[in-house]
Design an enzyme around this catalytic site. Structure first.
Site, PDB file in Angstrom:
ATOM      1  N   ASN A 205     -18.111   3.434  -7.082  1.00 22.56           N
ATOM      2  CA  ASN A 205     -17.496   2.254  -6.481  1.00 22.56           C
ATOM      3  C   ASN A 205     -18.099   1.971  -5.089  1.00 22.56           C
ATOM      4  O   ASN A 205     -18.408   0.838  -4.735  1.00 22.56           O
ATOM      5  CB  ASN A 205     -16.001   2.533  -6.390  1.00 22.56           C
ATOM      6  CG  ASN A 205     -15.170   1.382  -5.887  1.00 22.56           C
ATOM      7  OD1 ASN A 205     -14.059   1.185  -6.344  1.00 22.56           O
ATOM      8  ND2 ASN A 205     -15.635   0.618  -4.929  1.00 22.56           N
ATOM      9  N   ARG A 279      -5.319   7.166  -5.791  1.00 20.58           N
ATOM     10  CA  ARG A 279      -6.576   6.873  -5.100  1.00 20.58           C
ATOM     11  C   ARG A 279      -6.444   7.369  -3.651  1.00 20.58           C
ATOM     12  O   ARG A 279      -5.511   6.970  -2.957  1.00 20.58           O
ATOM     13  CB  ARG A 279      -6.844   5.365  -5.092  1.00 20.58           C
ATOM     14  CG  ARG A 279      -7.147   4.754  -6.446  1.00 20.58           C
ATOM     15  CD  ARG A 279      -7.144   3.223  -6.359  1.00 20.58           C
ATOM     16  NE  ARG A 279      -5.831   2.716  -5.977  1.00 20.58           N
ATOM     17  CZ  ARG A 279      -5.616   1.580  -5.306  1.00 20.58           C
ATOM     18  NH1 ARG A 279      -6.632   0.834  -4.914  1.00 20.58           N
ATOM     19  NH2 ARG A 279      -4.387   1.185  -5.018  1.00 20.58           N
ATOM     20  N   GLU A 281      -7.900   6.565  -0.911  1.00 20.56           N
ATOM     21  CA  GLU A 281      -7.935   5.497   0.089  1.00 20.56           C
ATOM     22  C   GLU A 281      -6.713   4.577   0.019  1.00 20.56           C
ATOM     23  O   GLU A 281      -6.516   3.727   0.889  1.00 20.56           O
ATOM     24  CB  GLU A 281      -9.226   4.675  -0.049  1.00 20.56           C
ATOM     25  CG  GLU A 281      -9.238   3.655  -1.158  1.00 20.56           C
ATOM     26  CD  GLU A 281      -9.454   4.211  -2.558  1.00 20.56           C
ATOM     27  OE1 GLU A 281      -9.602   3.400  -3.490  1.00 20.56           O
ATOM     28  OE2 GLU A 281      -9.474   5.452  -2.727  1.00 20.56           O
ATOM     29  N   ASP A 315      -8.839  -5.635  -7.863  1.00 21.69           N
ATOM     30  CA  ASP A 315      -7.666  -4.836  -7.539  1.00 21.69           C
ATOM     31  C   ASP A 315      -6.828  -5.555  -6.486  1.00 21.69           C
ATOM     32  O   ASP A 315      -7.173  -5.520  -5.327  1.00 21.69           O
ATOM     33  CB  ASP A 315      -8.068  -3.433  -7.081  1.00 21.69           C
ATOM     34  CG  ASP A 315      -9.210  -3.440  -6.060  1.00 21.69           C
ATOM     35  OD1 ASP A 315      -9.991  -4.407  -5.999  1.00 21.69           O
ATOM     36  OD2 ASP A 315      -9.321  -2.446  -5.323  1.00 21.69           O
ATOM     37  N   GLU A 513     -13.565 -12.327   3.610  1.00 17.37           N
ATOM     38  CA  GLU A 513     -13.736 -11.696   2.300  1.00 17.37           C
ATOM     39  C   GLU A 513     -13.284 -12.614   1.175  1.00 17.37           C
ATOM     40  O   GLU A 513     -13.868 -12.640   0.097  1.00 17.37           O
ATOM     41  CB  GLU A 513     -12.923 -10.398   2.276  1.00 17.37           C
ATOM     42  CG  GLU A 513     -12.929  -9.677   0.949  1.00 17.37           C
ATOM     43  CD  GLU A 513     -11.861  -8.597   0.873  1.00 17.37           C
ATOM     44  OE1 GLU A 513     -12.073  -7.630   0.124  1.00 17.37           O
ATOM     45  OE2 GLU A 513     -10.813  -8.731   1.543  1.00 17.37           O
ATOM     46  N   GLU A 528      -3.459  -5.021  -0.482  1.00 16.57           N
ATOM     47  CA  GLU A 528      -3.006  -3.806   0.182  1.00 16.57           C
ATOM     48  C   GLU A 528      -3.453  -3.703   1.637  1.00 16.57           C
ATOM     49  O   GLU A 528      -3.106  -2.752   2.314  1.00 16.57           O
ATOM     50  CB  GLU A 528      -3.545  -2.583  -0.580  1.00 16.57           C
ATOM     51  CG  GLU A 528      -3.053  -2.484  -2.015  1.00 16.57           C
ATOM     52  CD  GLU A 528      -3.668  -1.299  -2.744  1.00 16.57           C
ATOM     53  OE1 GLU A 528      -2.925  -0.578  -3.425  1.00 16.57           O
ATOM     54  OE2 GLU A 528      -4.894  -1.099  -2.622  1.00 16.57           O
TER      55      GLU A 528
END
EC number: 3.2.1.28
Length: 579
Positions: A205, A279, A281, A315, A513, A528
């Site tokens: 990833n 995960r 992170e 995600d 982004e 998140e």
């Protein structure tokens, strides 16, 4: 024969056999990680796992065990904060780097007719050095004390919290670099990804150990194709053709699944990452989500679906929700990524198969070219038969839990056109129908770009967010239909997008982004973490559109817009501000 053998080997992973998220316990699978992340020392879970250890892993874990013993396994938040300060260093593992091939005025700027857009493109080109990084020598000396995976070459980071190289982000970043003639930087980024491929057996990833067990959309072949089209560097292809084949083999070995549709068995790819634990992170968020599940549910089930969705790049999104009634409603507890056959993943893979076949043909390896070419043809056929929806006139993801297509608008529905994973006779027959579907969806009518979905779920990969890579996919897909109508529509959508991004850049002096489809130029929300600026793929997509359509796009609507390139700088900027 290969597909048959792979099918024979497909099994369900037993929970006890799940691998850890990575082989670095401090960052992936330890009581230290659990205590620190659940204490919420930092608002973003990624912060801690990006710290370097001051000592080696054994010394760090032993010291933490001593802390647990002293506090009867009940350390206070202050105890944990003190421990982190003593044993971890928050200094970045990266240093700023100035690429030698950056040019102040790359030649492509001359192709952009509109002065406002030309100045915008130059400003984006000027951002590249601010996002350029390389690994510090100190990290190279003690790589085992960091979650960062060292790489040889300097690279462009996405921006914000994303301080490392990311797999699918790199595609649009590399495209932008090549457009601005930064071919050596683009080459170095591709070689970094190939280093990761040889280190892990796949491209993770991102370049952090905690991403070890998952990948992202397999765009390596598409990146190398971009590089080859720009440079005609046949020796680069010769050197790395085995890397392309290695990646194809990885996806075939680990992500293949057989499923039934209309009494036929199809074999395609899905996202599926069965590894233990949250995960790292997003540890706190994942752990808290698992607590909401039925007590009889193994938390590793939801962890696997979370990681699988993260592997997709989406995600999170309703695209991966399967409710009890079988639709895409619900929340993150309804994540069921492993039971969705994604259109875009399989289109990208079909494209990678064909690109590899074409490269083998260029290298005069006819048997290898025929092998991969045959598989590409079979993949395109399976996409057509299993994922094309004749009623809607578009491709849809397929729900293998309920054996039905997922008839919802997602930008990923157009990925086969983007990746040229459609046979020409099929395209000639159905291209106009795809345009009808898009117009009927009304997804093309928003002032801030094409939203990634039409479901307002609060998740960041849903309405009203418009994501640069997905806008690129939609515009290129429509362009690839090849009709006069589709070409006109692609240009119109590109113009809407570049204008929106320019508007936001003029106001905030930043690229984001993701954007808000409802409000041109405004950054998107949800997810998140807070809004991230920079931003690698956002810059790349605008540069892509200006490179492709720069001769016709205009930054303002006016009766004399066609003469905009003849205005002075001052006149052009005044027009832009007035609009």
């Amino acid at each position: 024969m290969r597909l048959f053998l792979l099918l024979v080997g497909l099994t369900t992973v037993i929970a006890d056999d799940l691998p850890p998220t990575c082989i670095r316990p401090v960052y992936c699978n330890s009581t230290l990680l659990h205590y620190v992340q659940m204490a919420r020392l930092y608002p973003d879970s990624k912060t801690f796992v990006d710290f370097q250890m001051r000592k080696d892993e054994n010394a760090t874990l032993s010291a933490f065990q001593e802390l647990l013993d002293r506090t009867n396994h009940n350390p206070t938040k202050e105890d944990l904060q003190e421990f982190v300060v003593d044993f971890f260093d928050e200094t970045s593992e990266l240093e700023e780097w100035k690429p030698d091939d950056h040019k102040e005025n790359p030649p492509f700027l001359a192709k952009i007719r509109d002065q406002g857009f030309r100045e915008f493109a130059k400003a984006l080109n000027d951002i590249w050095p601010t996002l350029a990084r390389r690994v510090k020598p100190s990290v190279l000396e003690k790589p085992e004390q960091s979650s960062l995976v060292p790489m040889t070459h300097g690279f462009i980071v996405p921006g914000g919290r994303f301080k490392e190289i990311y797999y699918w982000d790199a595609y649009w970043i590399i495209e932008g670099l090549l457009i601005t003639d930064m071919t050596e930087t683009a080459k170095g980024m591709i070689e970094n990804l190939i280093e990761l491929l040889y280190k892990f057996g796949h491209i993770p990833n991102g370049s952090r150990w905690y991403y070890q067990e998952r990948s992202q959309p397999p765009l390596l072949a598409a990146m190398i194709k971009l590089y080859y089209e720009k440079t005609k560097d046949i020796e680069f292809i010769r050197k790395y053709i085995s890397a392309l084949e290695k990646e194809l083999e990885y996806w075939l070995d680990t992500h293949l699944i057989a499923f039934n549709k209309d009494d036929r068995v199809y074999t395609l790819l899905r996202y599926y990452i069965p590894s233990a634990g949250p995960r790292p992170e997003s540890y706190y968020e994942d752990y808290e989500l698992a607590q909401k599940l039925d007590k009889n549910t193994d938390p590793n089930d939801i962890y696997a679906d979370l990681k699988s969705a993260a592997e997709s790049g989406w995600d999170f999104s309703t695209r991966w929700f399967i409710s009890e009634s079988g639709d895409n409603s619900g929340n993150l507890t309804n994540l069921n990524t492993k039971n969705v056959i994604p259109v875009d993943l399989n289109a990208i893979f079909a494209g990678a198969l064909q690109i590899t076949a074409n490269f083998q043909a260029i290298l005069k390896n006819p048997r290898r070219a025929a092998h991969w070419g045959y598989m590409a043809e079979q993949w395109r056929s399976s996409i057509e038969q299993a994922l094309w929806d004749e009623e809607d006139g578009v491709w849809h993801d397929y729900d293998i839990l309920n054996n039905k297509p997922r008839r919802y608008f997602y930008t990923s529905n157009l990925a086969p056109l983007w990746m040229n994973a459609v046979e020409k006779p099929f395209l000639a027959k159905h291209g106009a129908r795809v345009l009808e579907y898009l117009h009927e969806s009304q997804a093309l009518e928003y002032p801030g770009g094409v939203p990634v979905s039409l479901v307002n779920s609060g998740e960041q990969w849903d309405f009203p967010n418009a994501w640069p890579p997905e806008v690129s996919i939609v515009v290129t897909a429509i362009q690839n239909i090849g009709s006069e109508e589709s070409s006109k529509l692609a240009k119109e959508l590109a113009q809407v997008w570049v204008r929106a991004c320019k508007s936001g850049f003029t106001e905030k002096k930043q690229m984001f982004e993701k954007y808000d489809a409802l409000n041109a130029g405004k950054y998107g929300g949800g997810g998140e973490y807070t809004v991230q600026d920079g931003f690698g793929w956002s810059n790349g997509v605008v540069l892509e559109f200006l490179d492709r359509y720069g001769a016709v796009l205009t930054s303002v609507d006016s009766v004399d817009a066609s003469a905009n390139n003849g205005q002075s700088n001052e006149e052009s900027e005044t027009d832009s501000k007035e609009k």
